[in-house]
Write a protein that holds these residues in place. Structure first.
Motif, short mmCIF file in Angstrom:
data_model
loop_
_atom_site.label_atom_id
_atom_site.label_comp_id
_atom_site.label_asym_id
_atom_site.label_seq_id
_atom_site.Cartn_x
_atom_site.Cartn_y
_atom_site.Cartn_z
N GLY A 49 0.80 -1.22 0.00
CA GLY A 49 0.00 0.00 0.00
C GLY A 49 0.83 1.27 0.00
O GLY A 49 0.36 2.33 0.39
N LYS A 50 2.08 1.17 -0.44
CA LYS A 50 2.92 2.36 -0.46
C LYS A 50 3.35 2.70 -1.88
O LYS A 50 3.38 1.84 -2.76
CB LYS A 50 4.15 2.18 0.44
N VAL A 51 3.65 3.95 -2.07
CA VAL A 51 4.13 4.46 -3.35
C VAL A 51 5.25 5.45 -3.05
O VAL A 51 5.20 6.18 -2.06
CB VAL A 51 2.99 5.18 -4.13
N HIS A 52 6.24 5.44 -3.90
CA HIS A 52 7.30 6.45 -3.85
C HIS A 52 7.29 7.20 -5.18
O HIS A 52 7.02 6.60 -6.22
CB HIS A 52 8.68 5.80 -3.67
N GLN A 53 7.61 8.46 -5.11
CA GLN A 53 7.80 9.23 -6.33
C GLN A 53 9.29 9.21 -6.62
O GLN A 53 10.10 9.61 -5.77
CB GLN A 53 7.33 10.67 -6.15
N LEU A 54 9.66 8.72 -7.79
CA LEU A 54 11.05 8.76 -8.21
C LEU A 54 11.30 10.09 -8.92
O LEU A 54 10.42 10.59 -9.64
CB LEU A 54 11.36 7.62 -9.16
N VAL A 55 12.47 10.65 -8.70
CA VAL A 55 12.83 11.93 -9.31
C VAL A 55 14.19 11.75 -9.98
O VAL A 55 15.17 11.37 -9.33
CB VAL A 55 12.93 13.05 -8.25
N ARG A 56 14.22 12.01 -11.28
CA ARG A 56 15.49 11.91 -12.00
C ARG A 56 16.29 13.19 -11.76
O ARG A 56 15.80 14.30 -11.96
CB ARG A 56 15.25 11.73 -13.49
N VAL A 57 17.53 13.02 -11.32
CA VAL A 57 18.38 14.16 -11.00
C VAL A 57 19.68 14.16 -11.81
O VAL A 57 20.44 15.12 -11.76
CB VAL A 57 18.71 14.21 -9.48
N ASN A 58 19.93 13.09 -12.56
CA ASN A 58 21.14 12.99 -13.37
C ASN A 58 20.70 12.76 -14.82
O ASN A 58 20.00 11.79 -15.11
CB ASN A 58 22.00 11.83 -12.88
N PHE A 59 21.12 13.65 -15.71
CA PHE A 59 20.70 13.57 -17.11
C PHE A 59 21.84 13.23 -18.04
O PHE A 59 21.79 13.52 -19.23
CB PHE A 59 20.03 14.89 -17.52
N ASP A 60 22.90 12.59 -17.50
CA ASP A 60 24.00 12.17 -18.35
C ASP A 60 23.47 11.20 -19.40
O ASP A 60 22.56 10.40 -19.12
CB ASP A 60 25.09 11.47 -17.53
N PRO A 61 24.03 11.25 -20.61
CA PRO A 61 23.59 10.33 -21.66
C PRO A 61 23.68 8.87 -21.19
O PRO A 61 24.65 8.47 -20.55
CB PRO A 61 24.56 10.59 -22.81
N GLY A 62 22.63 8.12 -21.46
CA GLY A 62 22.60 6.71 -21.09
C GLY A 62 22.19 6.43 -19.66
O GLY A 62 22.18 5.28 -19.23
N SER A 63 21.82 7.47 -18.90
CA SER A 63 21.49 7.24 -17.48
C SER A 63 20.00 7.10 -17.23
O SER A 63 19.59 6.99 -16.08
CB SER A 63 22.05 8.39 -16.63
N GLU A 64 19.18 7.08 -18.28
CA GLU A 64 17.73 7.06 -18.10
C GLU A 64 17.25 5.90 -17.23
O GLU A 64 16.33 6.05 -16.42
CB GLU A 64 17.01 7.01 -19.45
N PHE A 65 17.87 4.73 -17.36
CA PHE A 65 17.46 3.57 -16.57
C PHE A 65 18.52 3.15 -15.55
O PHE A 65 18.56 2.01 -15.12
CB PHE A 65 17.07 2.40 -17.49
N ASN A 66 19.34 4.10 -15.14
CA ASN A 66 20.36 3.86 -14.13
C ASN A 66 19.82 4.30 -12.77
O ASN A 66 19.53 5.48 -12.59
CB ASN A 66 21.63 4.63 -14.49
N PRO A 67 19.68 3.38 -11.81
CA PRO A 67 19.12 3.74 -10.50
C PRO A 67 19.85 4.90 -9.80
O PRO A 67 19.22 5.67 -9.08
CB PRO A 67 19.24 2.46 -9.68
N SER A 68 21.14 5.04 -10.04
CA SER A 68 21.87 6.11 -9.36
C SER A 68 21.51 7.49 -9.90
O SER A 68 21.89 8.51 -9.30
CB SER A 68 23.38 5.87 -9.45
#
Length: 199
Positions: A49-68
Motif C-alpha cells: 500500500g505504499k508508493v514512492h515518487q522517483l525523481v530523475r536528478v542525473n541527465f547524463d547520456p545513457g542514465s535514463e534507466f540507471n538507478p543512481s
C-alpha cells in the motif's frame, strides 16, 4: 539421511497442505502443531500500500534507466495526508472533469459544474503534496518526475508501453520493492490530472 520426528511431521503436514485437502490435526502424533504458513508474494506486485515518487536528478547520456540517476520520496497514503485529500477530491469529480484535467485542459471545465470550485481545492492539495517532496529535489538543479504509466506520451514506459518492464525494474531497484501496479497507476493518473492546475 536422517530426519527428526519434528522434521517428518512438518514434511507430512506441508504435503497435506499443498494437496488442498482438509485434514484434522487432532491426533498430534508427532507433537508441535501445524507447519507455519508460507509467505506468499502477491501476484501483481504489492508494495504494502505504499508508493514512492522517483525523481530523475542525473541527465547524463545513457542514465535514463540507471538507478543512481534517481532519488525517491515516499508518498504518504494515510487518511488526511495530501495525497489522500487529492484522491478524495478527484473521486468526487465527474468523468467530464477528470477527462478535461487529464487532457491538461482545465479551462474546459463547465463553470456551472460544482467541480469548477472543487478543482481549486484539488490544486491546493497538489501543492501541499509537492511541498512534502522538497527533500528529494536538488536545489538549483534540473529534475524530472519519473512516471511509468501516465501520461503515456511522457512516461518512461514509452507511448506504446515498450519500456514498461524496464521502467518497473528501475522502480523496484530504486525503491527496493515491487509496486502495486493498480495503486501506482491511480497515483500517476491523479498526479498528472492535478498538474493541469499547476502554474
Amino acid at each position: 539421511m536422517k530426519i527428526t520426528r519434528k522434521q517428518l511431521r512438518k514434511l507430512i503436514l506441508r504435503e497435506f497442505k499443498f494437496t488442498g485437502q482438509s485434514f484434522v490435526d487432532d491426533l498430534d502424533l508427532l507433537g508441535g502443531g501445524p507447519p507455519p504458513a508460507e509467505a506468499q508474494e502477491p501476484g501483481d506486485g504489492g508494495g504494502g500500500g505504499k508508493v514512492h515518487q522517483l525523481v530523475r536528478v542525473n541527465f547524463d547520456p545513457g542514465s535514463e534507466f540507471n538507478p543512481s540517476a534517481y532519488t525517491k520520496t515516499p508518498i504518504d497514503m494515510s487518511p488526511g495526508a495530501p495525497f489522500s485529500k487529492m484522491r478524495e477530491i478527484y473521486n468526487s469529480f465527474s468523468n467530464d472533469t477528470k477527462n478535461k484535467l487529464y487532457q491538461m485542459f482545465p479551462g474546459g471545465i463547465d463553470p456551472e459544474s460544482p467541480d469548477s470550485e472543487t478543482v481549486w481545492d484539488f490544486r491546493s492539495a497538489y501543492i501541499n503534496l509537492l511541498n512534502t517532496m522538497d527533500d528529494a529535489l536538488p536545489a538549483g538543479s534540473d529534475y524530472e518526475y519519473f512516471t511509468i504509466y501516465h501520461p503515456n506520451y511522457a512516461s518512461h514506459s514509452g507511448e506504446d508501453g515498450a519500456n514498461e518492464s524496464k521502467a518497473l525494474d528501475l522502480y523496484r531497484r530504486v525503491t527496493g520493492y515491487t509496486p502495486d501496479n493498480a495503486l501506482l497507476n491511480e497515483y500517476e493518473i491523479i498526479m498528472h490530472s492535478a498538474s493541469a492546475m499547476f502554474g
